[in-house]
Write a protein that holds these residues in place. Structure first.
Motif, short mmCIF file in Angstrom:
data_model
loop_
_atom_site.label_atom_id
_atom_site.label_comp_id
_atom_site.label_asym_id
_atom_site.label_seq_id
_atom_site.Cartn_x
_atom_site.Cartn_y
_atom_site.Cartn_z
N GLY A 138 0.86 -1.19 -0.06
CA GLY A 138 -0.26 0.04 -0.05
C GLY A 138 0.83 1.29 0.06
N PRO A 139 1.84 1.37 0.74
CA PRO A 139 2.91 2.66 0.55
C PRO A 139 3.16 2.98 -0.75
N ALA A 140 3.36 2.11 -1.75
CA ALA A 140 3.71 2.51 -2.92
C ALA A 140 2.53 3.05 -3.69
N TYR A 141 1.34 2.51 -3.60
CA TYR A 141 0.04 3.05 -4.10
C TYR A 141 -0.12 4.66 -3.53
N ILE A 142 0.10 4.87 -2.19
CA ILE A 142 -0.07 6.20 -1.60
C ILE A 142 0.87 7.24 -2.20
N CYS A 143 2.17 6.84 -2.32
CA CYS A 143 3.12 7.59 -2.82
C CYS A 143 2.80 7.92 -4.29
N LEU A 144 2.14 6.95 -5.24
CA LEU A 144 1.80 7.42 -6.41
C LEU A 144 0.62 8.48 -6.31
N VAL A 145 -0.13 8.17 -5.52
CA VAL A 145 -1.48 9.20 -5.26
C VAL A 145 -0.82 10.65 -4.94
N ILE A 146 0.20 10.51 -3.99
CA ILE A 146 0.74 11.99 -3.51
C ILE A 146 1.45 12.60 -4.68
N GLU A 147 2.14 11.74 -5.36
CA GLU A 147 2.93 12.29 -6.42
C GLU A 147 2.00 12.88 -7.70
N ALA A 148 0.77 12.10 -7.70
CA ALA A 148 -0.10 12.63 -8.79
C ALA A 148 -0.73 13.95 -8.35
N LEU A 149 -1.22 13.77 -7.19
CA LEU A 149 -1.86 15.03 -6.53
C LEU A 149 -0.93 16.29 -6.55
N ALA B 102 1.08 15.68 0.48
CA ALA B 102 1.48 14.74 1.50
C ALA B 102 0.89 15.19 2.71
N GLN B 103 0.77 16.37 3.16
CA GLN B 103 0.26 16.62 4.13
C GLN B 103 -1.43 16.28 4.21
N THR B 104 -1.94 16.52 2.82
CA THR B 104 -3.57 16.17 2.94
C THR B 104 -3.76 14.54 2.90
N VAL B 105 -2.55 13.91 2.54
CA VAL B 105 -2.95 12.58 2.69
C VAL B 105 -2.66 12.08 4.20
N LEU B 106 -1.68 12.60 4.80
CA LEU B 106 -1.53 12.65 6.24
C LEU B 106 -2.51 12.93 7.25
N GLY B 107 -3.11 14.17 6.85
CA GLY B 107 -4.14 14.58 7.94
C GLY B 107 -5.35 13.92 7.60
N THR B 108 -5.75 13.54 6.21
CA THR B 108 -7.06 12.77 6.09
C THR B 108 -6.94 11.28 6.82
N ALA B 109 -5.73 10.61 6.53
CA ALA B 109 -5.63 9.35 7.28
C ALA B 109 -5.69 9.59 8.83
N LYS B 110 -5.18 10.61 9.60
CA LYS B 110 -5.44 10.88 10.75
C LYS B 110 -6.62 11.00 11.26
N MET B 111 -7.36 11.85 10.40
CA MET B 111 -8.89 12.12 10.64
C MET B 111 -9.55 10.85 10.78
N VAL B 112 -9.22 9.80 9.75
CA VAL B 112 -10.11 8.75 9.68
C VAL B 112 -9.76 7.86 11.01
N MET B 113 -8.61 7.70 11.09
CA MET B 113 -8.26 7.09 12.44
C MET B 113 -8.71 7.33 13.83
#
Length: 268
Positions: free
Chosen positions: A176-187, A206-217
Motif C-alpha cells: 500500500g505505501p507504494a500506491y499512496i506514494c503514487l497518489v501523492i505524486e499525482a496530486l 503529502a500533508q493532505t494524505v497524512l491529515g486525512t488518514a489521521k482524521m479517519v483513524m
C-alpha cells in the motif's frame, strides 16, 4: 520474554526500523540486540548509528543465549538462514520472519520446529507509523505473541491474523505505501499543473494524505462520510469526484490490492 536477547539477521531498512522501534519505545535495550549482516558497510552503519548494539557476520558466532531470531532478509534467503539456525541452536528458539510470501510451513520445516511467527510489516515502520500483521505456527506461546505485539507496537499498529489472510495484508498494507506514494505524486503534479510551485504542491499533497488518514483513524467515521462532508452540492469537490469515478480510481485501487495479494500467494 520481555527482556529477551534478540539476534536480528539482516541489518537493512526493515531491520533498522524494527530495532529502532524497540530501542525508542524502551522495549529492548541495546545490550539485548545483535545485528548479523555479511555486508561490512551495513555493519559500519550500525556501529555509527547505534554503537552500543553488537554486530557480527555469522549467526553461529552469536547464537548462545539468544531468545529470539528475527529474520529480516530477502525471502529467497530465509530457508537457508532458518536451516542454519537449526544447526546452531539445539532448542526451539523463537524464530520471527518478516520476509514477504514465505509461509509458516516453509519456515517451520527449515527451522526444525513450530515456534515460528510470520510478520508482514510495511515501510512506514521506518518513521514509527507502520501497519504490521502477524500469524503464528502451532508451537508459539501466548508469551511469544505478547512479545511480538510489543515489539511491533514500537513502530506502529499491529494485528494478529490467520495465515490465509497474510496475502491480503501484503496486498493492502504491505504494498500500500507504494500506491499512496503514487497518489501523492499525482496530486502534486495536479497542483503544479494548476499553477503551484513543485515544493509547495508536494507539501500540500503529502500533508493532505497524512491529515486525512489521521482524521479517519481518530474520528472513527467512515471515509465515505468524511468524503461527503467535503462535497458540497454543485461544488468543486463533487465535480472532481465525478472525474475520479469516471477514470476508475476506486476500481484501480481495489484491483491493485487484489493483484498484489495474488502475486504474494504465487511467490509463497
Amino acid at each position: 520474554m520481555k527482556k529477551a536477547n534478540v539476534v536480528v539477521v539482516g541489518g537493512g531498512q526493515m531491520g533498522r526500523a524494527l530495532v529502532g522501534g524497540m530501542l525508542a519505545s524502551g522495549f529492548a535495550a541495546a545490550d539485548q540486540l545483535t545485528i548479523i549482516d555479511p555486508n561490512p558497510e551495513c555493519r559500519q552503519w550500525w556501529a555509527q548509528q547505534h554503537p552500543d548494539v553488537a554486530t557480527g557476520e555469522q549467526v553461529r558466532d552469536h547464537a548462545a543465549g539468544t531468545d529470539v531470531f528475527l529474520l529480516a532478509v530477502k525471502p529467497y534467503l530465509v530457508p537457508d538462514v532458518a536451516a542454519g539456525i537449526a544447526k546452531t541452536v539445539d532448542r526451539p528458539t523463537l524464530v520471527v520472519s518478516i520476509a514477504a510470501g514465505v509461509p509458516l510451513k516453509t519456515l517451520c520445516d527449515h527451522a526444525g520446529h513450530q515456534r515460528v511467527i510470520r510478520v508482514m510489516p510495511n515501510t512506514p515502520s521506518l518513521v514509527g507509523a507502520g501497519a504490521s500483521a502477524f500469524c503464528v505456527a502451532a508451537g508459539v506461546t501466548d508469551e511469544d505473541c505478547q512479545w511480538i505485539r510489543q515489539a511491533l507496537a514500537g513502530v506502529g499498529t499491529v494485528a494478529q491474523v490467520a495465515e490465509n489472510q497474510m496475502d491480503a495484508v501484503t496486498g493492502l498494507s504491505g504494498s500500500g505505501p507504494a500506491y499512496i506514494c503514487l497518489v501523492i505524486e499525482a496530486l502534486a503534479d495536479g497542483g503544479v499543473l494548476a499553477g503551484l510551485p513543485r515544493p509547495l504542491a508536494m507539501t500540500l499533497a503529502a500533508q493532505t494524505v497524512l491529515g486525512t488518514a489521521k482524521m479517519v483513524m481518530e474520528t472513527g467515521r467512515h471515509p465515505g462520510e468524511l468524503k461527503d462532508a467535503v462535497a458540497s452540492p454543485g461544488g468543486t469537490t463533487i465535480a472532481a469526484l465525478k472525474v475520479l469515478e469516471e477514470k476508475g480510481l476506486r476500481a484501480a485501487l481495489i484491483n491493485a490490492v487484489e493483484t498484489s495479494a495474488r502475486r504474494s500467494g504465487e511467490l509463497g
